[in-house]
Design an enzyme around this catalytic site. Structure first.
Site, PDB file in Angstrom:
ATOM      1  N   TYR A 120      10.602 -11.965   4.757  1.00  0.00           N
ATOM      2  CA  TYR A 120       9.212 -12.420   4.623  1.00  0.00           C
ATOM      3  C   TYR A 120       8.730 -13.176   5.862  1.00  0.00           C
ATOM      4  CZ  TYR A 120       8.952 -10.586  -0.030  1.00  0.00           C
ATOM      5  OH  TYR A 120       8.935  -9.698  -1.077  1.00  0.00           O
ATOM      6  N   ARG A 143       7.547 -10.576   8.181  1.00  0.00           N
ATOM      7  CA  ARG A 143       6.228 -10.066   7.778  1.00  0.00           C
ATOM      8  C   ARG A 143       5.138 -11.109   8.063  1.00  0.00           C
ATOM      9  NH1 ARG A 143       6.484  -7.887   1.890  1.00  0.00           N
ATOM     10  NH2 ARG A 143       4.402  -7.091   2.426  1.00  0.00           N
ATOM     11  N   VAL A 178      -0.654  -8.809   0.651  1.00  0.00           N
ATOM     12  CA  VAL A 178      -0.312 -10.240   0.810  1.00  0.00           C
ATOM     13  C   VAL A 178      -0.496 -10.672   2.266  1.00  0.00           C
ATOM     14  CG1 VAL A 178       1.303 -10.155  -1.126  1.00  0.00           C
ATOM     15  CG2 VAL A 178       2.141  -9.656   1.181  1.00  0.00           C
ATOM     16  N   ASP A 179      -1.041  -9.741   3.092  1.00  0.00           N
ATOM     17  CA  ASP A 179      -1.061  -9.955   4.553  1.00  0.00           C
ATOM     18  C   ASP A 179      -2.191 -10.868   5.031  1.00  0.00           C
ATOM     19  OD1 ASP A 179      -2.197  -6.498   4.790  1.00  0.00           O
ATOM     20  OD2 ASP A 179      -3.407  -8.315   4.530  1.00  0.00           O
ATOM     21  N   HIS A 220      -0.611  -9.854  -6.162  1.00  0.00           N
ATOM     22  CA  HIS A 220       0.824  -9.883  -5.826  1.00  0.00           C
ATOM     23  C   HIS A 220       1.200 -11.082  -4.976  1.00  0.00           C
ATOM     24  CE1 HIS A 220       1.383  -5.340  -6.799  1.00  0.00           C
ATOM     25  NE2 HIS A 220       1.301  -6.099  -7.860  1.00  0.00           N
ATOM     26  N   CYS A 272       8.335 -23.780  -4.983  1.00  0.00           N
ATOM     27  CA  CYS A 272       9.732 -24.105  -5.301  1.00  0.00           C
ATOM     28  C   CYS A 272      10.264 -23.087  -6.307  1.00  0.00           C
ATOM     29  CB  CYS A 272       9.819 -25.516  -5.886  1.00  0.00           C
ATOM     30  SG  CYS A 272      11.513 -26.018  -6.212  1.00  0.00           S
ATOM     31  N   GLY A 331      -6.344   2.889  -0.622  1.00  0.00           N
ATOM     32  CA  GLY A 331      -5.056   2.717   0.046  1.00  0.00           C
ATOM     33  C   GLY A 331      -3.940   2.270  -0.862  1.00  0.00           C
ATOM     34  N   THR A 332      -3.864   2.875  -2.057  1.00  0.00           N
ATOM     35  CA  THR A 332      -2.769   2.493  -2.958  1.00  0.00           C
ATOM     36  C   THR A 332      -2.191   3.730  -3.645  1.00  0.00           C
ATOM     37  OG1 THR A 332      -2.091   1.078  -4.815  1.00  0.00           O
ATOM     38  CG2 THR A 332      -4.354   1.953  -4.874  1.00  0.00           C
ATOM     39  N   ASN A 376      -8.203   7.345  -0.080  1.00  0.00           N
ATOM     40  CA  ASN A 376      -6.765   7.297   0.178  1.00  0.00           C
ATOM     41  C   ASN A 376      -6.377   8.399   1.162  1.00  0.00           C
ATOM     42  OD1 ASN A 376      -4.670   5.485  -1.028  1.00  0.00           O
ATOM     43  ND2 ASN A 376      -3.573   7.430  -1.286  1.00  0.00           N
TER      44      ASN A 376
HETATM   45  N1  APR Z   1      -6.127   4.830   4.799  1.00  0.00           N
HETATM   46  C1  APR Z   1      -6.119   5.011   3.446  1.00  0.00           C
HETATM   47  N2  APR Z   1      -4.983   5.152   2.715  1.00  0.00           N
HETATM   48  C2  APR Z   1      -3.814   5.122   3.391  1.00  0.00           C
HETATM   49  C3  APR Z   1      -3.744   4.938   4.799  1.00  0.00           C
HETATM   50  C4  APR Z   1      -4.960   4.791   5.506  1.00  0.00           C
HETATM   51  N3  APR Z   1      -4.995   4.639   6.852  1.00  0.00           N
HETATM   52  N4  APR Z   1      -2.417   4.978   5.168  1.00  0.00           N
HETATM   53  C5  APR Z   1      -1.715   5.151   4.028  1.00  0.00           C
HETATM   54  N5  APR Z   1      -2.539   5.242   2.965  1.00  0.00           N
HETATM   55  C6  APR Z   1      -2.190   5.415   1.545  1.00  0.00           C
HETATM   56  C7  APR Z   1      -0.935   6.225   1.307  1.00  0.00           C
HETATM   57  O1  APR Z   1      -1.277   7.608   1.153  1.00  0.00           O
HETATM   58  C8  APR Z   1      -0.409   5.632  -0.001  1.00  0.00           C
HETATM   59  O2  APR Z   1      -0.897   6.346  -1.136  1.00  0.00           O
HETATM   60  O3  APR Z   1      -1.916   4.125   1.050  1.00  0.00           O
HETATM   61  C9  APR Z   1      -0.978   4.212  -0.021  1.00  0.00           C
HETATM   62  C10 APR Z   1       0.075   3.134   0.175  1.00  0.00           C
HETATM   63  O4  APR Z   1       0.938   3.168  -0.948  1.00  0.00           O
HETATM   64  P1  APR Z   1       2.145   2.121  -1.022  1.00  0.00           P
HETATM   65  O5  APR Z   1       2.891   2.132   0.280  1.00  0.00           O
HETATM   66  O6  APR Z   1       2.871   2.419  -2.294  1.00  0.00           O
HETATM   67  O7  APR Z   1       1.438   0.700  -1.124  1.00  0.00           O
HETATM   68  P2  APR Z   1       0.794   0.015  -2.416  1.00  0.00           P
HETATM   69  O8  APR Z   1       0.160   1.041  -3.305  1.00  0.00           O
HETATM   70  O9  APR Z   1      -0.064  -1.085  -1.915  1.00  0.00           O
HETATM   71  O10 APR Z   1       2.088  -0.612  -3.156  1.00  0.00           O
HETATM   72  C11 APR Z   1       1.814  -1.388  -4.312  1.00  0.00           C
HETATM   73  O11 APR Z   1       4.149  -1.995  -4.384  1.00  0.00           O
HETATM   74  O12 APR Z   1       5.967  -2.575  -3.162  1.00  0.00           O
HETATM   75  C12 APR Z   1       4.997  -3.082  -4.000  1.00  0.00           C
HETATM   76  O13 APR Z   1       4.139  -5.241  -4.086  1.00  0.00           O
HETATM   77  C13 APR Z   1       4.168  -4.101  -3.283  1.00  0.00           C
HETATM   78  O14 APR Z   1       1.796  -4.463  -3.437  1.00  0.00           O
HETATM   79  C14 APR Z   1       2.788  -3.473  -3.240  1.00  0.00           C
HETATM   80  C15 APR Z   1       2.827  -2.496  -4.396  1.00  0.00           C
HETATM   81 ZN    ZN Z   2      11.491 -28.323  -6.173  1.00  0.00          ZN
END
Ligand code: APR
Ligand code: ZN
Length: 246
Positions: A63, A66, A102-103, A118, A126, A191-192, A217
């Site tokens: 962490y 990161r 979380v960035d 998250h 703590c 982006g998820t 996405n």
């Molecule tokens: N623009 C749009 N989407 C994008 C881009 C971009 N430039 N680059 C990648 N992606 C998409 C990918 O296609 C993918 O579907 O973003 C998504 C990222 O997916 P993950 O890497 O799984 O990230 P996320 O969905 O945020 O993960 C959720 O998982 O590991 C835990 O706590 C962590 O918050 C995180 C959670």
């Molecule tokens: Zn403590």
């Protein structure tokens, strides 16, 4: 690219859910794309309570790295488009940004109405549940590359204020997210991968509400069929074209 802007009026009620993909164009690795964080690190070692108990120094190195990296990059046009949308809706609309990230890049881009489901890289708490600090977290930008820090109050280990796999989300944050989604006209996911619960289920709340569900996405995620409108591409390119105020 003949992209029609989303139908968002000044009095619309909008919830946006973001994931790692919106930070990809700032240079921060996502989790599940090729070369992602979960390819480089064993998630059980660095993102679970068991991993922290087994090797807190390793978790703090992960962490801290990161924390260091997120400070060396800048928000991108996708983050700024989110902040512009919030300003566009400020007078008569409703806006909530639910982020899995979380960035800190949404905060640095000017977004304010953020629910960090998250947790945050830049907060520490703590790990001792009996500590008089309780579950209170505090701002912390420091790096702990040479060993896990300890609590001044109880001497126990400190931990990043991040929700790890197998842990519950902060109940107040989670219920605020569910309430906002249950009251929105538009639910926009950006982006998820839709791989992690309970956040992956938030689109169902929007559907039950009869809201328009839109996805931006790079690729089709697991839950793509739950979205009535899908825009495949890069968030930093598409969001300024799709959102008002950008
Ligand atoms: N623009 C749009 N989407 C994008 C881009 C971009 N430039 N680059 C990648 N992606 C998409 C990918 O296609 C993918 O579907 O973003 C998504 C990222 O997916 P993950 O890497 O799984 O990230 P996320 O969905 O945020 O993960 C959720 O998982 O590991 C835990 O706590 C962590 O918050 C995180 C959670
Ligand atoms: Zn403590």
């Amino acid at each position: 690219m003949d992209l029609r802007p989303l139908d968002i009026r000044p009095d619309s009620s909008v919830v946006v859910l973001t994931g790692a993909g919106i930070s990809a164009e700032s240079g921060i690795a996502t989790f599940r794309d090729s070369g992602g964080l979960w390819e480089q690190h064993d998630v059980r070692q660095v993102a679970t309570p068991e991993g922290f108990a087994a090797n807190p120094d390793l978790v703090w190195r992960f962490y801290s790295e990161r924390r260091r990296q997120a400070r060396t990059v800048e928000p991108n046009a996708g983050h700024f488009a989110m902040a512009a949308l919030e300003r566009f809706l400020a007078a008569r609309g409703r806006f909530t940004l639910v982020t899995q990230n979380v960035d800190g890049l949404h905060q640095r881009a000017g977004s304010r109405r953020i629910l960090p489901v998250h947790g945050s890289l830049y907060r520490t708490r703590c790990a001792n549940v009996d500590c008089e600090n309780g579950s209170k977290s505090w701002d912390d930008e420091s790096l702990h590359l040479d060993g896990a820090p300890h609590c001044h109050k109880c001497g126990g280990l400190l931990r990043p204020d991040i929700v790890w796999f197998g842990e519950y989300l902060d109940p107040a944050i989670e219920s605020a997210a569910r309430e906002a989604i249950a009251d929105c006209d538009l639910f926009l996911a950006v982006g998820t991968s839709g791989a992690v619960w309970p956040v992956a289920g938030y689109v169902e709340i929007a559907l039950a509400r009869g809201a328009l569900t839109v996805l931006v996405n790079l690729e089709r995620p697991e839950n793509v069929s739950r979205f009535s409108e899908v825009h495949l591409g890069k968030a930093a390119e598409l969001l300024p074209l799709l959102l008002p105020g950008a």
